[in-house]
Every structure is written in C-alpha cells, then in structure tokens.
Design a protein around this motif. Structure first.
Motif, mmCIF file in Angstrom:
data_model
loop_
_atom_site.group_PDB
_atom_site.id
_atom_site.type_symbol
_atom_site.label_atom_id
_atom_site.label_comp_id
_atom_site.label_asym_id
_atom_site.label_seq_id
_atom_site.Cartn_x
_atom_site.Cartn_y
_atom_site.Cartn_z
ATOM 1 N N ALA A 24 -5.342 25.821 10.267
ATOM 2 C CA ALA A 24 -5.503 26.357 11.474
ATOM 3 C C ALA A 24 -6.549 27.524 11.318
ATOM 4 O O ALA A 24 -6.441 28.364 10.740
ATOM 5 N N GLU A 42 -3.482 21.425 17.105
ATOM 6 C CA GLU A 42 -3.316 22.207 15.730
ATOM 7 C C GLU A 42 -1.683 22.541 15.576
ATOM 8 O O GLU A 42 -1.001 22.417 16.548
ATOM 9 N N GLY A 311 -9.985 17.865 12.732
ATOM 10 C CA GLY A 311 -8.690 18.243 12.830
ATOM 11 C C GLY A 311 -7.890 17.133 13.481
ATOM 12 O O GLY A 311 -8.468 15.983 13.816
#
Length: 448
Positions: A24, A42, A311
C-alpha cells in the motif's frame, strides 16, 4: 447470490488480494475504456487516524452502445468496505427472503463507506474531476474499490490514490498497521544472516579450508544474497513508510530477490544430488532439473516485479499471481526429485559395495534433509499463507516473523548438516560400526 450480483466480483477480487497482497502506498494510474464492474485498488489497515485521498481527472464515460441513453453518474464511484462487512453482505443476501430490500448496485449497499460518486464531479462528465479526502475514524482493514454499476459501459480516467495513517507527531505513515514492524524485523534478520555469513566464511576459508568444496562456496553466495535481499527489503519498506512510493533501491532489491530464489533452489538440488562433497559430477537428469528450475525462477521473479510494481487494479494482476504461485509449486516439487534419487541410489548401493556403515550414514543424512526440506516448503507456502489470512490485520507482521524465523532455522540446519569438517563422518568408520550397519540395512531390507 443472484440478489446481489455485485458480490461475486467483490469476493473474487478479495480472494485475489489475499494471494499476494500488494504494497500500500501512493499510486497514480491511467484507466482507459475499462468495462470492469469492480476494480480493487488497494487493501490497507487503518488506525484511528487514517485517511484516504483520491484525485480524479479527465473522467469520461462511454455507454454500452451509441443508441443507449446517457449514463447516470450516480451509479459509478469509489467506496471502502471491510472484509467483515463483505462477508455480512454475502450472508444477508442468502438469508433475506425479500429480493427488493437489496439494491443491485454496491454503491447503494448499507455495508459500504461511499467516498464519492461520479455525480459529485466538478466539472461533470466528460472531463470530470474531483479531489476528495475521506477520514477513517473506525480502525479496521478496508479495501478501496471502484464500482461501475452500468453494465457494459466504459470508463476512462486518471486516478491518484493515497492511503495512510497519521502518527501522534502529525507525520504520515504509508504502511498498513500490520506492516509497521516489518522494516525493523527485516533489519534484524539481515544482521543475523550477516553474522551467519561471517561464521561460514571463517569455517570454509580458514578453519576447515582443506575440507571445503565448491558447494560450500555456493552456500556462502546464498547467505550473501539472502542478507542483501533483507537489507534492501527493509530499506524499500522504510522508504514507502516515509514517502508513500516504493521507488527506493528497487533494482538491487529485485536483483537480490532473484539471486536468493535461484541460489536457494540450486543449492537444495545440488545438495540433494550429493554434488561436490560426495561426487564431482551431475547426471543428465539432475542437470535437467537445474535447467528447469533456473528459468522458472526467472519467470517467477518477473511475475513478482509486475505484482510489486503495479497492483490489483491492472486487468492481468490475478493472472500474474496465478503464474507466480504455479511456478513456485513446480519449483518446490522439482527440487524434491534429486533427493529422492539419491536416497534410492544409496539404498541400492548399500547392498553391493560392502560399505554398509558409510552408506547407512549417508542414507540417514539424506532422509533427514528430505524431511527438513518438505517441512520448510510446507511451512513457508501453506502455514504462512494461513497466518496471513486468519490473523487480524494488526498482526499481519506475525506471518513475516514466522516465515523469516523458520527460514533462518532451515538455513542453520542445512548448513550444519553439510558443513565442511576435517574428520568426515562418511569415512571414519570402524569394524563395530560396519557390523552394526550391515545388520541395520538387512533389517530395513526385510521391512521393505
């Protein structure tokens, strides 16, 4: 589940995030003509002073077809949801008999924390923009999602996200609550491996130099790569904590992550074959194992880089996770074959070469090594994953501590078993030991 259709992609994205959760930090990305209903950005563990900042610009929407009416922007937006709320929503969708009591858009659900909807953009779509800060007052682990409840519509936008906790002194901590102790832990283990390396160099180059073999120098390289990997991992997390971006010493971090993985599997394979300290050559099948493991480790590290540098918001993120896990499983299985071959060869040789005691000791040693390798691989792949999923987000560091502790114990055990010694236990055999070993081998053959 048909009463809450948005729960299916939510659950899939959540399970994908549990495989290898991304780090993160601040993220800036471009989304172009994306038709996904749910996008996971996230997952972050917040304290009581947590904040989510989201900035959007250049927002435009394309309807499913040109003939469709304009899209209602209130059906698109960003929201937070905890794992507990997601599970509760799935449970209620099965238990509630009234299908009309639940909306067909996740943004209307009572279980989510809406940050904003596209109806709040200023200027409105097209070329919409917004800069919104959302305080998180209830500490928990939340997932940040984008929802598009207009099936078939495409979204284009520039997104910048920041998720952080505010310390008592007012500074920002971009590490999730459960990851805050990890940089210090990596530093501790880096010091431990450095001391380990110093002792190993003393044993191989000075104290038992004549008993050292090529495999012992390769093992020293493994310790060095492991120590440097931990150093750069600690630096990378510390940099993220301070700045929110992972771009510290990225190249050395990924380089030594690659070397650590390649050398670990190579050392296990070579020790399993008895190369260098028992025999100076490798058979053709053993060479093939090494030639398979090394390219697989290269692909696994490419997958790791993609996972770490992007991500869960990219479309192929789940695929890269699956590639990483599949390759890791294949490598774990591949390194077991040379040990099994050595055990089988020693068992057959013990019946014919007249050196029962020596072969029995070799056989016992390789069996112990086989059991330890299986235990290490099982713990670091299965138990550590279980710890990540069942422990509270506040104690996510426990899985890291457990993995690194077991890894250090495995290294210590493996290096002790195959250390360079002057009076090698394989060759210092007396008559009584030979007679006892022959009896033990006969008993074992009878049992088999």
């Amino acid at each position: 589940m048909d009463r809450l259709p948005y729960l299916i992609p939510l659950l899939i994205s959540l399970l994908s995030a549990l495989i290898l959760p991304s780090m993160a930090e601040m993220k800036t990305l471009e989304i172009s003509d994306d038709t996904r209903q749910i996008i996971l950005f996230e997952k972050f563990g917040f304290s009581r002073a947590g904040t989510v900042n989201i900035s959007l610009s250049g927002v435009s929407l394309a309807p499913p077809s040109p003939s469709d009416p304009a899209i209602d922007p209130s059906y698109l937006g960003f929201f937070l949801i905890s794992d507990e709320s997601l599970i509760q929503a799935a449970y209620d969708s099965q238990q509630n008999p009234d299908p009309n009591s639940y909306p067909d858009c996740v943004l209307m659900s009572p279980y989510v924390k809406n940050i904003f909807k596209f109806s709040e953009l200023s200027p409105p779509v097209p070329d919409g923009a917004i800069n919104r800060s959302f305080p998180v007052s209830h500490p928990d682990e939340y997932s940040l999602y984008f929802a598009n409840c207009v099936s078939g519509s495409a979204v284009t936008m520039s997104v910048h996200t920041e998720m952080y906790n505010t310390r008592a002194d007012g500074t920002r901590d971009f590490l999730s609550v459960g990851q805050s102790p990890v940089p210090s832990m990596y530093t501790f283990f880096a010091v431990a491996y450095s001391a380990f390396l110093g002792i190993w160099i003393y044993l191989t180059l000075f104290h038992n130099r004549l008993s050292s073999h090529k495999i012992h120098h390769l093992m020293a390289g493994l310790l060095l790569s492991k120590a440097l990997y931990l150093v750069f991992a600690a630096e990378d997390l510390h940099y993220i904590r301070k700045t929110g971006t992972p771009h510290g010493w990225d190249v050395p971090f990924y380089l030594f992550q690659f070397l650590k993985g390649v050398l670990l599997f190579t050392v296990i394979v070579l020790i399993g074959t008895g190369w260098s300290f028992l025999k100076p050559f490798l058979q053709e099948r053993e060479k093939k194992v090494i030639m398979v493991v090394i390219p697989l480790q290269i692909v696994a590290n490419i997958a790791s880089v993609v996972i770490g540098e992007t991500g869960p918001f990219i479309k192929d993120w789940v695929t890269w996770n699956q590639v990483f896990l599949l390759i890791d499983i294949v490598c774990c299985c591949a390194v077991m074959f040379p040990i099994i071959w050595s055990i089988r060869s020693l068992r057959e040789t013990s019946k014919t070469d007249g050196k029962a005691a020596r072969n029995l000791m070799k056989l016992t040693l390789f069996r112990q090594f086989y059991i330890v390798v299986i235990g290490y691989l099982y713990f670091t792949r299965i138990v550590v994953y279980a710890l990540k999923t069942i422990t509270s987000y506040k104690y996510r560091w426990v899985s890291v501590a457990a993995e690194e502790t077991v890894s250090l114990v495995f290294y210590l055990f493996m290096f002790y078993m195959f250390r360079p010694v002057e009076r090698n236990q394989y060759f210092m055999i007396d008559d009584d030991e030979e007679a006892a070993a022959e009896l033990a081998l006969r008993e074992e053959e009878f049992e088999l």
